[in-house]
Structures are given as C-alpha cells and as structure tokens.
Enzyme design. Sequence first.
Site, PDB file in Angstrom:
ATOM      1  N   GLU A  56      -1.899 -14.147   0.560  1.00 43.87           N
ATOM      2  CA  GLU A  56      -3.246 -13.752   0.978  1.00 43.87           C
ATOM      3  C   GLU A  56      -3.306 -13.657   2.502  1.00 43.87           C
ATOM      4  OE1 GLU A  56      -7.706 -15.461   0.633  1.00 43.87           O
ATOM      5  OE2 GLU A  56      -6.150 -16.502  -0.516  1.00 43.87           O
ATOM      6  N   ASN A 103       0.851  -1.193   0.000  1.00 43.34           N
ATOM      7  CA  ASN A 103       0.000   0.000   0.000  1.00 43.34           C
ATOM      8  C   ASN A 103       0.898   1.258   0.000  1.00 43.34           C
ATOM      9  OD1 ASN A 103      -1.543   2.207   0.928  1.00 43.34           O
ATOM     10  ND2 ASN A 103      -3.033   0.844   1.868  1.00 43.34           N
ATOM     11  N   GLY A 122      -7.270   5.311   1.474  1.00 41.75           N
ATOM     12  CA  GLY A 122      -8.336   4.489   2.070  1.00 41.75           C
ATOM     13  C   GLY A 122      -9.582   5.301   2.425  1.00 41.75           C
ATOM     14  N   TYR A 123     -10.011   5.153   3.676  1.00 46.07           N
ATOM     15  CA  TYR A 123     -11.258   5.786   4.122  1.00 46.07           C
ATOM     16  C   TYR A 123     -11.037   7.201   4.662  1.00 46.07           C
ATOM     17  CZ  TYR A 123     -12.825   0.934   3.820  1.00 46.07           C
ATOM     18  OH  TYR A 123     -13.124  -0.334   3.358  1.00 46.07           O
ATOM     19  N   GLY A 129       0.230   4.314   0.267  1.00 51.89           N
ATOM     20  CA  GLY A 129      -0.179   5.292   1.287  1.00 51.89           C
ATOM     21  C   GLY A 129       0.501   4.998   2.613  1.00 51.89           C
ATOM     22  N   LYS A 130       0.519   3.718   3.008  1.00 53.50           N
ATOM     23  CA  LYS A 130       1.186   3.329   4.260  1.00 53.50           C
ATOM     24  C   LYS A 130       2.684   3.612   4.150  1.00 53.50           C
ATOM     25  CE  LYS A 130      -1.616  -0.705   5.626  1.00 53.50           C
ATOM     26  NZ  LYS A 130      -1.525  -2.169   5.882  1.00 53.50           N
ATOM     27  N   ASP A 179      -0.867  -4.200   9.966  1.00 57.10           N
ATOM     28  CA  ASP A 179      -2.226  -4.601   9.609  1.00 57.10           C
ATOM     29  C   ASP A 179      -3.156  -3.627  10.317  1.00 57.10           C
ATOM     30  OD1 ASP A 179      -3.486  -6.578   7.878  1.00 57.10           O
ATOM     31  OD2 ASP A 179      -4.680  -7.043   9.654  1.00 57.10           O
ATOM     32  N   SER A 180      -4.042  -3.062   9.545  1.00 58.41           N
ATOM     33  CA  SER A 180      -4.877  -1.990  10.082  1.00 58.41           C
ATOM     34  C   SER A 180      -6.264  -2.067   9.471  1.00 58.41           C
ATOM     35  CB  SER A 180      -4.223  -0.636   9.799  1.00 58.41           C
ATOM     36  OG  SER A 180      -3.704  -0.593   8.489  1.00 58.41           O
ATOM     37  N   ARG A 230      -1.842   4.763  13.150  1.00 58.12           N
ATOM     38  CA  ARG A 230      -0.495   4.360  12.696  1.00 58.12           C
ATOM     39  C   ARG A 230       0.573   5.217  13.377  1.00 58.12           C
ATOM     40  NH1 ARG A 230      -1.883   4.375   8.102  1.00 58.12           N
ATOM     41  NH2 ARG A 230      -2.415   2.179   8.113  1.00 58.12           N
TER      42      ARG A 230
HETATM   43  P1  ITT Z   1      -0.811  -4.289   2.892  1.00 56.47           P
HETATM   44  O1  ITT Z   1      -1.524  -5.518   3.432  1.00 56.47           O
HETATM   45  O2  ITT Z   1      -0.002  -4.575   1.692  1.00 56.47           O
HETATM   46  O3  ITT Z   1      -0.065  -3.558   3.969  1.00 56.47           O
HETATM   47  P2  ITT Z   1      -3.482  -3.243   2.669  1.00 56.47           P
HETATM   48  O4  ITT Z   1      -4.033  -1.931   2.247  1.00 56.47           O
HETATM   49  O5  ITT Z   1      -4.114  -4.487   2.082  1.00 56.47           O
HETATM   50  O6  ITT Z   1      -1.915  -3.232   2.378  1.00 56.47           O
HETATM   51  P3  ITT Z   1      -4.475  -3.992   5.274  1.00 56.47           P
HETATM   52  O7  ITT Z   1      -4.777  -5.390   4.918  1.00 56.47           O
HETATM   53  O8  ITT Z   1      -3.863  -3.688   6.607  1.00 56.47           O
HETATM   54  O9  ITT Z   1      -3.485  -3.319   4.231  1.00 56.47           O
HETATM   55  O10 ITT Z   1      -5.815  -3.169   5.110  1.00 56.47           O
HETATM   56  C1  ITT Z   1      -5.906  -1.914   5.635  1.00 56.47           C
HETATM   57  C2  ITT Z   1      -7.053  -1.156   4.990  1.00 56.47           C
HETATM   58  O11 ITT Z   1      -7.693  -0.388   6.017  1.00 56.47           O
HETATM   59  C3  ITT Z   1      -6.535  -0.155   3.957  1.00 56.47           C
HETATM   60  O12 ITT Z   1      -6.495  -0.719   2.656  1.00 56.47           O
HETATM   61  C4  ITT Z   1      -7.553   0.968   4.097  1.00 56.47           C
HETATM   62  O13 ITT Z   1      -8.703   0.660   3.365  1.00 56.47           O
HETATM   63  C5  ITT Z   1      -7.889   0.925   5.589  1.00 56.47           C
HETATM   64  N1  ITT Z   1      -6.974   1.810   6.336  1.00 56.47           N
HETATM   65  C6  ITT Z   1      -5.970   1.446   7.193  1.00 56.47           C
HETATM   66  N2  ITT Z   1      -5.324   2.517   7.668  1.00 56.47           N
HETATM   67  C7  ITT Z   1      -5.917   3.586   7.109  1.00 56.47           C
HETATM   68  C8  ITT Z   1      -5.684   4.966   7.172  1.00 56.47           C
HETATM   69  O14 ITT Z   1      -4.673   5.485   7.887  1.00 56.47           O
HETATM   70  N3  ITT Z   1      -6.484   5.772   6.478  1.00 56.47           N
HETATM   71  C9  ITT Z   1      -7.489   5.284   5.735  1.00 56.47           C
HETATM   72  N4  ITT Z   1      -7.773   3.988   5.581  1.00 56.47           N
HETATM   73  C10 ITT Z   1      -6.977   3.129   6.262  1.00 56.47           C
END
Ligand code: ITT
Length: 201
Positions: free
Chosen positions: A41, A13, A156-157, A15-16, A70-71, A184
Amino acid sequence: MESKPKLLIATSNPGKLKEFTLLLPDFEILSQETFGIIPEEEVGQTFFENSLHKARFAAHASGLSALGDDSGLIVPALNNMPGLHSARYAKADASDEENREHLKKELIKIDVDETQAFFVCVLVMLNAPSDPFPLVATGMLEGTIKITSEGMNGFGYDPMFYPLGSNLSLAQMPNEEKAKLSHRGKAAETLRQKIKNFVSQ
Ligand code: ITT
C-alpha cells in the site's frame, strides 16, 4: 548485437508500462507482474517517497534495477485534489472510469465545467534495493481539466485533460505525441540524461 540492460518498472498500471516501453528505448523493459510482485500500500506523504518505495520494493523482490513512478493530477480549484490519491479518488481499487466520474462530480459540485490542472510525475531509479544514490527525475504538464471526456488512448484522466494550447485531450493524441509532452515524458527525458552523465563519469 549487444543486449540492452534490463529495467524492471515498478508499476501495476498497464498504461504506465506501455508508455515506458516508448520512453526508455535503451532498456529492456520488464513488468513486475512477470516476477509475481504484489506491491504494498502507498503510505508516503510525497510523490517522491511513494516512488522510492515502489522502486526499492521491486528491486528487492527481483534482484534487478527498478524504476518507480508516482504520479497524479492536481486541481487547484479542488484544493489540489486528487493529488497523491489520484489512483483511488473514487474509492480503493477504483477503475479509471470511476475516478473520472468522481472528478466530474466534484467539479460540478463547485459549479465548474473546466479549470486549470497539472499532472506531475516523480521517477526514482535504483540499481539495487540498497543503492545509496538513486537517480531522481520529475516532470509536470499544465493544462485544463474538463467535465467532458474525449478520446480512447492513454489511461486515467487523459480523456478529461487538455494540455495548454491543445484542442485535443491527451486521450485523443497518438501515444508518441503524449509521450513527447507529458509529465512522464519530461521526467523520462531528464532521467535518460542523468543516466548518460552517470555512466560517462
Ligand atoms: P502503480 O502505483 O502501480 O504505478 P497507480 O496507477 O496506482 O499504479 P499512482 O499511485 O502513481 O499509480 O497513481 C497515479 C494515478 O494518477 C493514475 O492511476 C491515474 O489515475 C493518474 N495519472 C498519472 N499519470 C497519468 C497520465 O499520464 N494520464 C492520466 N492519468 C494519470
């Protein structure tokens, strides 16, 4: 000048990844894309299991220290969804916009245009795939989720989420401001303290 220790961020991701560059300035942040790592997965039943799995997989593939994140977003009025399924709420491989649209529809179905919500984040850091003592840090952010979207920053959201006491959505805040108060950001601060204590032991 002494070089910074390398830390592979076990995420796909962008963004992360961008946020960690800001949140962990003591490290040289590396992306798993650079190493051609294709993550597996997510099958864990907790944010912790998924975060540990991401870190272990990336540490194994790269031979470096790795950090898993994981978030997700928890909406009590929607039975705590999207939760673990936040990244794929609309469907597998959904875009952020598709997930936001899906969340909006689910809220409209229960006749809600704004409601309490939480972001959660679990960070797990490993020195090696077989590291028996992972450093773990968690963070939460409480706020309101609205069916309208505002702002262009973050991911994300973020455009739908307003931290408690804020008139701005996370996506309307500069990255530095989100970093200070986000789930985070809080988890990363705890992790930095744990790293400091661990190193000085
Ligand atoms: P990785 O597993 O590759 O790290 P991912 O996006 O699939 O990427 P997650 O499985 O942890 O990661 O899913 C987290 C989702 O939760 C993310 O895709 C967003 O939709 C949401 N999310 C988490 N943190 C957020 C943030 O700071 N702002 C907005 N949405 C967030």
